[in-house]
Design a protein around this motif. Structure first.
Motif, PDB file in Angstrom:
ATOM      1  N   SER A   1      41.885  44.064  42.808  1.00  0.00           N
ATOM      2  CA  SER A   1      41.319  45.412  42.780  1.00  0.00           C
ATOM      3  C   SER A   1      42.386  46.404  42.333  1.00  0.00           C
ATOM      4  N   ALA A   2      42.223  46.916  41.103  1.00  0.00           N
ATOM      5  CA  ALA A   2      43.175  47.915  40.596  1.00  0.00           C
ATOM      6  C   ALA A   2      43.081  49.201  41.398  1.00  0.00           C
ATOM      7  N   GLU A   3      41.873  49.522  41.866  1.00  0.00           N
ATOM      8  CA  GLU A   3      41.675  50.743  42.653  1.00  0.00           C
ATOM      9  C   GLU A   3      42.455  50.705  43.956  1.00  0.00           C
ATOM     10  N   ASP A   4      42.422  49.533  44.624  1.00  0.00           N
ATOM     11  CA  ASP A   4      43.134  49.379  45.896  1.00  0.00           C
ATOM     12  C   ASP A   4      44.572  48.904  45.720  1.00  0.00           C
ATOM     13  N   LYS A   5      44.919  48.525  44.494  1.00  0.00           N
ATOM     14  CA  LYS A   5      46.238  47.961  44.207  1.00  0.00           C
ATOM     15  C   LYS A   5      46.548  46.809  45.164  1.00  0.00           C
ATOM     16  N   SER A   6      45.579  45.924  45.282  1.00  0.00           N
ATOM     17  CA  SER A   6      45.709  44.790  46.202  1.00  0.00           C
ATOM     18  C   SER A   6      44.642  43.756  45.859  1.00  0.00           C
ATOM     19  N   TYR A   7      44.738  42.622  46.520  1.00  0.00           N
ATOM     20  CA  TYR A   7      43.630  41.672  46.523  1.00  0.00           C
ATOM     21  C   TYR A   7      42.789  41.999  47.752  1.00  0.00           C
ATOM     22  N   VAL A   8      41.515  42.265  47.528  1.00  0.00           N
ATOM     23  CA  VAL A   8      40.628  42.636  48.630  1.00  0.00           C
ATOM     24  C   VAL A   8      39.616  41.522  48.857  1.00  0.00           C
ATOM     25  N   LYS A   9      39.073  41.460  50.069  1.00  0.00           N
ATOM     26  CA  LYS A   9      38.135  40.402  50.406  1.00  0.00           C
ATOM     27  C   LYS A   9      36.903  40.459  49.506  1.00  0.00           C
ATOM     28  N   LEU A  10      36.547  39.282  48.985  1.00  0.00           N
ATOM     29  CA  LEU A  10      35.369  39.178  48.132  1.00  0.00           C
ATOM     30  C   LEU A  10      34.130  39.099  49.013  1.00  0.00           C
ATOM     31  N   THR A  11      33.433  40.207  49.125  1.00  0.00           N
ATOM     32  CA  THR A  11      32.212  40.245  49.922  1.00  0.00           C
ATOM     33  C   THR A  11      31.030  39.810  49.070  1.00  0.00           C
ATOM     34  N   VAL A  12      29.902  39.592  49.717  1.00  0.00           N
ATOM     35  CA  VAL A  12      28.687  39.223  48.989  1.00  0.00           C
ATOM     36  C   VAL A  12      28.297  40.351  48.036  1.00  0.00           C
ATOM     37  N   ASP A  13      28.452  41.607  48.463  1.00  0.00           N
ATOM     38  CA  ASP A  13      28.113  42.748  47.602  1.00  0.00           C
ATOM     39  C   ASP A  13      28.984  42.787  46.351  1.00  0.00           C
TER      40      ASP A  13
END
Length: 597
Positions: free
Chosen positions: A573-585
């Motif tokens: 996630s470029a917005e969060d500048k991190s790897y974020v949890k891949l949710t169903v959404d």
């Protein structure tokens, strides 16, 4: 490399090759001197020497041979004859070696099955070699039961140890079996081109394939490192790899047993206990695979790393960064990196400690070492042919596929292939440099530098295309594995709806918790945009094979759907500048093309 350096390296490789060829010159496909003959000669010369140290107990050559004889004579009573196959499903222990040595004494062959297998994969291994009997170590009975419904025919099973009710307890039966050497007439008429063992591929790309290991091939592997490592009877070779693996079970075992030296055998590898064991057993040599080196270097520095007696080590897959650190931290100066496919005819050995190289083919040895690197299409995996219809060698530092010339009359150039002959066709390419020639395809991408050194790059097919660029999974894996807290990393491409090529995904095994934002920043700084993994998946240790390899075919099939995968998945996630949890959404947004990758 200047002229003097080249001359020195040429001399090292020429003299090294000549020494190996002299030591193995009596091994030919048509010889009547077989694997058990080599073993019995070593026993007769070193009967009182210690052969195996295991769980604090020492077994001499003479004692190990008596045990092998018991297994051989037991098999005769079970009706096993020349050419029959007996399967072995057992963890590391001295009986593992004694058993297959005994089976080959009567002209039969032994299938060495990965002891982690159960259910259909185990049944497949038994079916493909038409095993007459299965012998197991204790605690393997449930694995056998789970495979029974998949067997083509009933395979009688024996357990070397206690199981419920004592059913099939081989240890009890052996007490009444002779320990005399079986008559050599039982293997009369056999030649070294016949099968001694079956060793299976690791199963990272599908069901295991049974590689045909002839007596000549086994003899060559058993003797291969004796000369290079300068093994002597006082040596102690530490083996913490599974014995069903060719590197540990043949190359390393032979480095000791063909020289009158001792094997220090461990049930399994433990990075935390490794150096302590080396000190306690006075080990002088050890065998590795690359992941093992990574595990060791991920441990905290301790005084034990310098207080051992190990002077050299050998193995395959040691990455350059780990190699340098291993030498610096442990003081082990001689690292013999080698390359060789279990079923193939390409064999390379680094004898001059060139960090990162798997060997060298000097111009002066091109006829003796017919390994070539040719141009291939990484996407179709087809060889690239010129206007004349022949293949072309790569230029210096250009990546291509390593191949080995097939010559049925030359022991080191034969291609024995697999038990299932249908698997052999794809491994051979014909009319390579001239009409009528044939070469074995390793499936491994390598590069050859201007001095003739060869470097492993990746598995063919382990590259994928993303954002119009080819991505090397091995190179990305090296970067990720260097991040603090990442124990191992396996990189592959996954299909994403609406996108060309495959998005990068990394399945990682952790040594401790990691900061995903820091990992994201690290990846961004170390890799070009197209090579940065889009997805990160956290794995447990049970997702690796016995030699620490990931079961990639299963990972690729599972993709990145959080609805079906139980382990955590994260997306860049470029917005969060991190790897974020891949949710169903988020997953559904990606599938609909609403989220940019």
């Amino acid at each position: 490399m200047n002229f003097i350096q080249r001359l020195k390296s040429d001399f090292t490789y020429v003299t090294g090759l000549m020494a190996i060829l002299k030591y193995t010159e009596d091994i030919t496909p048509f010889s009547e001197n077989l694997l058990p003959d080599d073993w019995e000669k070593s026993v007769d010369a070193h009967s009182q020497n210690v052969a195996v140290i295991f769980d604090g107990q020492e077994t001499t050559y003479g004692e190990l041979d008596l045990r092998a004889n018991k297994f051989a004579n037991w098999a005769i009573k079970q009706g096993i004859q020349q050419g029959d196959c007996v399967a072995l499903l057992m963890g590391n222990r001295p009986d593992y070696l004694a058993f297959w040595l005994g089976i080959t004494k009567i002209g039969a062959c032994c299938a060495l099955i990965n002891n982690q297998l159960a259910s259909q994969p185990l049944a497949h291994c038994l079916n493909i070699v038409e095993a007459k009997i299965l012998v197991m170590g204790d605690a393997r009975w449930e694995q056998y039961v789970s495979a029974q419904s998949y067997l083509d025919v009933d395979v009688p099973a024996w357990v070397l140890g206690d199981i419920e009710g004592g059913h099939g307890n081989l240890e009890t039966v052996l007490s009444n079996i002779s320990s005399e050497r079986p008559d050599k007439a039982l293997r009369a008429g056999m030649q070294a081109k016949e099968i001694a063992l079956y060793i299976y591929t690791s199963g990272t790309t599908g069901l295991p394939k049974a590689a045909r290991m002839t007596h000549a091939r086994c003899q060559t592997m058993l003797r291969s490192m004796v000369v290079s490592c300068k093994s002597i009877p006082s040596d102690r070779v530490l083996i913490a790899l599974p014995l069903y693996h060719a590197t540990g079970g043949l190359v390393a075992a032979g480095c000791a047993l063909m020289a009158g030296a001792a094997i220090v055998l461990e049930r399994k590898f433990s990075a935390n206990k490794f150096w302590k064991i080396a000190i306690e057993t006075s080990a002088t040599n050890f065998v590795y695979i690359g992941e093992m080196g990574r595990y060791l270097m991920n441990c905290e520095i301790t005084p034990d790393e310098r207080q051992h007696k190990i002077t050299r080590c050998f193995g395959n897959g040691l990455r350059a960064d780990v190699w340098s650190e291993l030498v610096e931290r442990t003081g082990i100066r001689r690292v013999y990196e080698f390359y060789g496919a279990t079923e193939g005819n390409v064999n390379l050995l680094n004898v001059d400690n060139k960090i990162g190289a798997i060997g060298r083919v000097p111009d002066i040895l091109r006829k003796k070492l017919p390994t070539r690197v040719i141009k291939v299409d990484n996407q179709t995996e087809e060889v690239i042919r010129n206007q004349q219809g022949f293949c072309s060698e790569t230029e210096a530092n250009e990546v291509g596929e390593a191949i080995g010339k097939i010559d049925p009359s030359a022991n080191r150039q034969r291609f024995e292939g697999y038990r299932d002959k249908s698997k052999n066709e794809s491994k051979i390419v014909n009319n390579v440099f001239e009409e009528g020639d044939s070469y074995f395809r390793t499936g491994d991408l390598m590069r050859r530098d201007k001095d003739g050194y060869l470097y492993f790059v990746d598995r063919l097919g382990d590259t994928y295309r993303w954002k119009a660029e080819n991505v090397s999974t091995n190179e990305v894996s090296e970067v990720l594995s260097s991040f603090e807290g990442v124990e191992l990393a396996n990189v592959y491409g996954v299909e994403v709806k609406g996108h060309e090529g495959r998005a990068g995904m990394a399945a990682i095994q952790l040594a401790n918790e990691i900061d995903l934002a820091a990992l994201w920043a690290y990846v961004r700084s170390e890799l070009p945009e197209y090579a940065r993994p889009v997805f990160i998946r956290i794995l447990e240790t049970e997702n690796t094979t016995g030699t620490f390899k990931f079961k990639k075919v299963d990972l690729v099939k599972e993709g990145f759907d959080p609805n079906t995968i139980k382990f955590p998945i994260f997306v860049s996630s470029a917005e969060d500048k991190s790897y974020v949890k891949l949710t169903v959404d988020i997953f559904e947004a990606i599938q609909k093309g609403e989220r940019r990758l």
